[in-house]
Design an enzyme around this catalytic site. Structure first.
Site, PDB file in Angstrom:
ATOM      1  N   ASP A 229     -34.316   6.432   4.596  1.00 46.70           N
ATOM      2  CA  ASP A 229     -35.752   6.718   4.591  1.00 46.70           C
ATOM      3  C   ASP A 229     -36.352   6.490   3.201  1.00 46.70           C
ATOM      4  O   ASP A 229     -35.879   7.032   2.210  1.00 46.70           O
ATOM      5  CB  ASP A 229     -35.924   8.184   5.021  1.00 46.70           C
TER       6      ASP A 229
ATOM      7  N   HIS B 141     -40.459  14.099   4.852  1.00 46.83           N
ATOM      8  CA  HIS B 141     -39.667  13.009   4.282  1.00 46.83           C
ATOM      9  C   HIS B 141     -39.201  13.336   2.862  1.00 46.83           C
ATOM     10  O   HIS B 141     -39.889  14.020   2.104  1.00 46.83           O
ATOM     11  CB  HIS B 141     -40.490  11.717   4.268  1.00 46.83           C
TER      12      HIS B 141
END
Length: 528
Positions: free
Chosen positions: A188, A361
């Protein structure tokens, strides 16, 4: 033995995540998500990858494995399964969310619920599910092995040590995976441009409570419908301060129902009330949990702001809490929605002033920690725009361990080819898109979209031919009398010049006129 990783979406944009893992004998997909369309796509709601390339390997394509239940990872699955018969693997919440979609589209699918540490085999691939913390439950990284090749695929994560639901991020688990010798880390990149660590989901509770305590009228709360951890905190606050809750909007109603079924939301029976019951209570005793944190056209938030709901209208004293960052491309929609709420006397909590949202995130320091835990031979950044992918690779200069990690920049349409543990090449395939018009579930090609944009910009000209004379009609713009006369003169002047049939000649002349006079390219239709 060669192994390929093909990127269909998610490397170069936020959304539309889809990856193909392929050996000589078998293949499987990881995720199949959507990207939400902005105003530059007229009449389009969602964008999905074009998977025509998969038809060439249909016989060895076995399964799709889902990392979690966000729309940018599962939104395209029902469309995919109309073309391919695949087994589906995912966490409990992910499968529940998908089953609603399958039911709505009348699709029969073999689904498999997995949990942390489960291991499955897809041909010569072995896949271990590794639990990570994110903004939705049942999110997994995938530890994928094929003989000597070891890959760790982590699409969405953050290192949350105090999550609202579930266990904290397991640092030691990832350190153990790193000791096994990981060939490539696909990770990510969304928040790697942000310094520090991403705050815990539970860290916003006190600020949310403070906002609710200061509200004197009705409170309207919206976040991503699948963010049950955020909704859970709002439920606890309402029960603590004595506000009843109305849930409104199809997506959030579905998510709350699933959350209660799975034990992720514990709501007292008398906390939830209907809209009719809410009207009998004082304004400061009600909270509405609604859909529409991105200002989506069919959402409850949008309809309230647009004065489309007879029984639910914005008014003086209302407070709206939009607990989400705007997805790139939705800024105009959301800004217009907020302006309309202010017009009716309501107020909207400023996300920059109050801590009412945290990301799901990993930020820069977490990305660096992940690199130190895993120490891969290759870093392949995913889940981000180009600036995120490039920044992720730059982080390699800021870490120091006993393995030299090579950063590999790859984007949609690329194929990474491994021989054993070595990356031996990068190839390409034609990366296209499909476009979804949700009103009617129409799936459009890129050519269809080009025509839609052309119609929106340049309109239509209809020529109705009566033999000796003809009529002209325009759709999407109005031609004044002077320009209509110019067009008729241009037609008379050019008829018979080219050896074409009458209909072809008329259409050709009209197109030339609009191109020359207005630099417009309307669609021209000829009727007898």
């Amino acid at each position: 033995m060669s192994t390929k990783i093909s990127i269909f979406g998610g490397a170069g944009e936020i959304g539309m995540n889809m990856y193909l893992y392929e050996s000589e004998s078998v293949a499987f997909l990881v995720d199949c998500g959507v990207k939400f369309a902005d105003n530059s796509y007229p009449g389009i709601d969602m964008i999905i990858p074009d998977w025509d390339y998969l038809k060439s390997i249909k016989d060895k394509l076995r399964a799709i494995i889902l990392t979690h239940g966000h729309e940018d990872h599962i939104g395209g699955v029902p469309y995919l399964l109309e073309d391919f018969d695949l087994e589906v693997y995912g966490g409990n919440l992910t499968i529940k969310l998908l089953e609603y979609k399958f039911y709505e589209r009348k699709i029969k699918v073999l689904t498999n619920v997995v949990k942390d540490k489960d291991v499955i085999n897809v041909g010569d691939f072995q896949i271990e599910f590794v639990s990570v913390t994110h903004s939705i439950q049942d999110t997994f990284g995938l530890f994928i092995t094929n003989n000597d090749l070891k890959l760790l695929h982590i699409s969405d994560y953050k290192m949350d040590q105090a999550p609202v639901n579930g266990k904290p991020f397991d640092v030691h688990r990832f350190m153990e995976i790193g000791k096994k010798g990981v060939t490539a880390l696909l990770s990510d990149s969304t928040n790697v441009v942000n310094d520090g660590l991403t705050p815990s989901e539970s860290s916003i509770y006190n600020d949310l409570l403070d906002v609710f305590l200061q509200a004197n009228g009705r409170v309207f709360f919206t976040t991503f419908s699948s963010n049950l951890d955020r909704i859970k905190q709002v439920v606890e606050i309402c029960e603590q301060i004595g506000r009843k809750i109305v849930v409104d909007g199809s997506s959030v109603t579905k998510s709350v129902k699933i959350g209660r079924e799975l034990g992720l939301l514990n709501i007292k029976q008398d906390t939830l009330i209907s809209l009719q019951e809410a009207k009998k209570l004082d304004d400061d005793k009600v909270c509405f949990i609604i859909s529409g944190c991105q200002g989506e056209v069919n959402s409850t938030l949008y309809k309230i702001a647009s004065n489309e709901r007879k029984m639910l209208k914005a008014k003086e004293g209302d407070l709206f809490i939009i607990s989400a960052r705007v997805i790139p491309g939705n800024e105009l929609n959301l800004n217009n929605t907020i302006n309309k709420l202010y017009y009716y006397g309501a107020k909207v909590v400023d996300i920059e002033e109050k801590k009412i949202h945290v990301s799901g995130h990993a930020s820069k320091e977490e990305a660096k920690l992940m690199l130190n835990f895993i120490r891969p031979k290759y870093l392949i950044p995913i889940h981000g725009e180009y600036r995120h992918l490039k920044t992720h690779i730059e982080l390699l200069k800021e870490v120091n361990y006993d393995v030299e990690t090579e950063g590999i920049f790859a984007e949609d349409g690329e194929i990474l080819v491994f021989e054993g543990e070595k990356l031996v090449g990068q190839d390409n395939f034609e990366s296209k898109r499909k476009y979804i018009d949700a009103r009617g579930e129409f799936v459009l090609t890129e050519e269809d979209l080009k025509l839609k944009k052309n119609l929106a910009r340049d309109g239509i000209v209809i020529i109705q031919d009566f033999g000796k004379e003809f009529s002209l009609e325009t759709v999407g713009f109005t031609l004044n009398k002077e320009d209509e006369n110019r067009l008729r003169y241009f037609i008379d002047e050019n008829m018979g010049v080219v050896d074409l049939s009458r209909d072809e000649l008329l259409v050709n002349i009209v197109r030339r006129f609009f191109k020359k006079r207005f630099d417009k390219r309307p669609v021209v239709k000829y009727l007898i």
